[in-house]
Design an enzyme around this catalytic site. Structure first.
Site, short mmCIF file in Angstrom:
data_model
loop_
_atom_site.label_atom_id
_atom_site.label_comp_id
_atom_site.label_asym_id
_atom_site.label_seq_id
_atom_site.Cartn_x
_atom_site.Cartn_y
_atom_site.Cartn_z
N ARG A 105 -13.84 -94.00 11.26
CA ARG A 105 -14.84 -93.62 10.26
C ARG A 105 -16.24 -93.45 10.82
O ARG A 105 -16.91 -92.46 10.56
CB ARG A 105 -14.92 -94.68 9.14
CG ARG A 105 -13.91 -94.51 8.07
CD ARG A 105 -13.51 -95.87 7.55
NE ARG A 105 -12.83 -96.57 8.61
CZ ARG A 105 -11.53 -96.45 8.87
NH1 ARG A 105 -10.78 -95.71 8.12
NH2 ARG A 105 -10.97 -97.08 9.90
N THR A 106 -16.71 -94.46 11.55
CA THR A 106 -18.11 -94.43 11.98
C THR A 106 -18.35 -93.22 12.88
O THR A 106 -19.28 -92.44 12.68
CB THR A 106 -18.48 -95.74 12.68
OG1 THR A 106 -18.13 -96.83 11.82
CG2 THR A 106 -19.97 -95.81 12.98
N LYS B 162 -16.05 -96.49 36.24
CA LYS B 162 -16.34 -96.51 37.68
C LYS B 162 -17.32 -97.62 38.03
O LYS B 162 -17.77 -97.72 39.17
CB LYS B 162 -16.96 -95.17 38.10
CG LYS B 162 -16.08 -93.97 37.85
CD LYS B 162 -16.82 -92.72 38.34
CE LYS B 162 -16.08 -91.45 37.99
NZ LYS B 162 -16.91 -90.27 38.23
N ARG C 268 -21.70 -97.50 20.01
CA ARG C 268 -20.85 -98.65 19.63
C ARG C 268 -20.37 -99.28 20.92
O ARG C 268 -19.88 -98.59 21.82
CB ARG C 268 -19.67 -98.22 18.78
CG ARG C 268 -18.65 -99.34 18.63
CD ARG C 268 -17.57 -99.04 17.65
NE ARG C 268 -18.07 -99.06 16.29
CZ ARG C 268 -17.29 -98.99 15.22
NH1 ARG C 268 -15.98 -98.86 15.36
NH2 ARG C 268 -17.80 -99.01 14.01
N HIS D 257 -23.94 -104.16 12.23
CA HIS D 257 -23.42 -102.81 11.95
C HIS D 257 -24.29 -102.24 10.82
O HIS D 257 -23.84 -102.06 9.70
CB HIS D 257 -21.95 -102.90 11.56
CG HIS D 257 -21.19 -101.61 11.60
ND1 HIS D 257 -21.80 -100.37 11.68
CD2 HIS D 257 -19.85 -101.37 11.56
CE1 HIS D 257 -20.86 -99.43 11.70
NE2 HIS D 257 -19.67 -100.01 11.63
C1 NCD Z 1 -15.61 -101.97 10.93
C2 NCD Z 1 -16.21 -102.24 12.30
O1 NCD Z 1 -15.99 -101.47 13.23
O2 NCD Z 1 -16.91 -103.23 12.39
N1 NCD Z 1 -15.16 -100.68 10.74
C3 NCD Z 1 -16.05 -99.68 10.41
O3 NCD Z 1 -17.01 -99.43 11.11
N2 NCD Z 1 -15.85 -99.02 9.27
C4 NCD Z 1 -14.67 -103.00 10.48
C5 NCD Z 1 -13.51 -103.42 11.33
O4 NCD Z 1 -13.31 -102.95 12.45
O5 NCD Z 1 -12.75 -104.27 10.86
#
Ligand code: NCD
Length: 304
Positions: free
Chosen positions: A53-54, A82, A103, A131
């Protein structure tokens, strides 16, 4: 606290005032896809951890505004494999893009990236820490369904120890008034002490193990974060701790909503998907307007 949006880093929701949050939500309500908005802008999307999703909603948001995305979706295909340091990767990518979405499994990595970068950095999740863009879309989803955030009773269920989405969300809720938090988790997955300290005296809250959802307006369910357990036996002890099924949902009013950042494993039975309270797929869709709004604000500034 920064007040100007142009070039602003989005690292922790703690950097946001209530006014900041409201501004993003208002912009998200208004924004429409427009290929001229970010025409000619390039955003680097650096995902060192899995994401559906993100990553895809950032990509979609950028393209709907006419910008372009470069990047990778696994540390294994970048020069990290590397032995390149994160600081070096960012030091290079900042020359290729107008903003960086990152991320990374390590807490504090987004802050480190922002310290190295002269283009704005957006934290798309740093380990178990924060997040912030998920929180903005969570708040947008709550307001969209219930018309407000103040005064709501909100239950956070599941992995409150390692779940970065609930860490950010709880911090954000300290900016609102008369919110009541019910923190539902197994004993070993309770909120970290620093977050409890942050809530104390600001938000009314209680911690419990029992899955009692009565009286809640919002139930925010999380996945047990298997990948963050040092010892797999510890995970085995708590996996499947909570399962929301249609019987559990009978505890809720029909106006209450169930959210989940997704992905789910087994914590919400698929039979719940058809119930009026189930809002998690709509929540995922809300990532688009919220991320479009945020990108526009930090790439073009306020009032554009
Ligand atoms: C979450 C995350 O990556 O923290 N997912 C997201 O970004 N929608 C939740 C998860 O991984 O459980």
């Amino acid at each position: 606290m920064q007040s100007n949006w142009l070039g602003r880093d989005i690292i922790s929701i703690r950097d946001f005032t209530r006014k900041d949050i409201e501004l993003v939500l208002a912009e998200a309500k208004r924004i429409k896809p427009n290929p001229d908005t970010l025409r000619g802008r390039v955003v680097a999307s650096l995902f060192f951890e899995p994401s559906t999703r993100t990553q895809l909603s950032f990509g979609s948001a950028i393209e709907r505004l006419g910008g372009q995305v470069i990047g990778f979706s696994s540390g294994d295909v970048s020069s990290k494999a590397k032995g390149e340091t994160l600081a070096d990767t960012i030091g290079v990518v900042k020359g290729y893009a107008d903003a960086i979405v990152i991320r990374h499994p390590k807490e504090g990595s987004a802050r480190l990236a922002a310290d190295v970068s002269n283009v704005p950095v957006i934290n798309a999740g740093d380990g178990a820490n924060q997040h912030p863009t998920q929180t903005l879309l969570d708040l947008y989803s709550i307001e969209k369904s219930l018309g407000k955030i103040d005064g709501l009773s909100i239950g956070l269920v599941g992995d409150l120890r390692f779940g970065r989405t609930v860490h950010s969300l709880a911090s954000a809720l300290t900016r609102f008034s008369k919110v009541k938090l019910r923190l539902i988790s197994p004993d070993i997955l309770k909120f970290p002490p620093h977050l409890i300290d942050e809530l104390r005296g600001v938000v009314e809250f209680n911690e419990q193990e029992e899955l009692d959802l009565r009286g809640l307006d919002v139930v925010y369910v999380t996945r047990i974060q298997k990948e963050r357990f040092g010892v797999i036996e510890e995970y085995e002890k708590v996996k499947g701790a909570y399962v929301i099924n249609s019987k559990t949902v009978e505890q809720l009013s029909t106006k209450a909503i169930i959210l989940h950042p997704l992905p789910r494993v087994d914590e919400i039975h698929t039979e719940v998907d058809q119930l009026p309270q189930a809002k998690y797929f709509e929540q995922a869709e809300n990532g688009i307007p919220v991320r479009m709004a945020l990108l526009k604000l930090i790439l073009l500034g306020e009032g554009r």
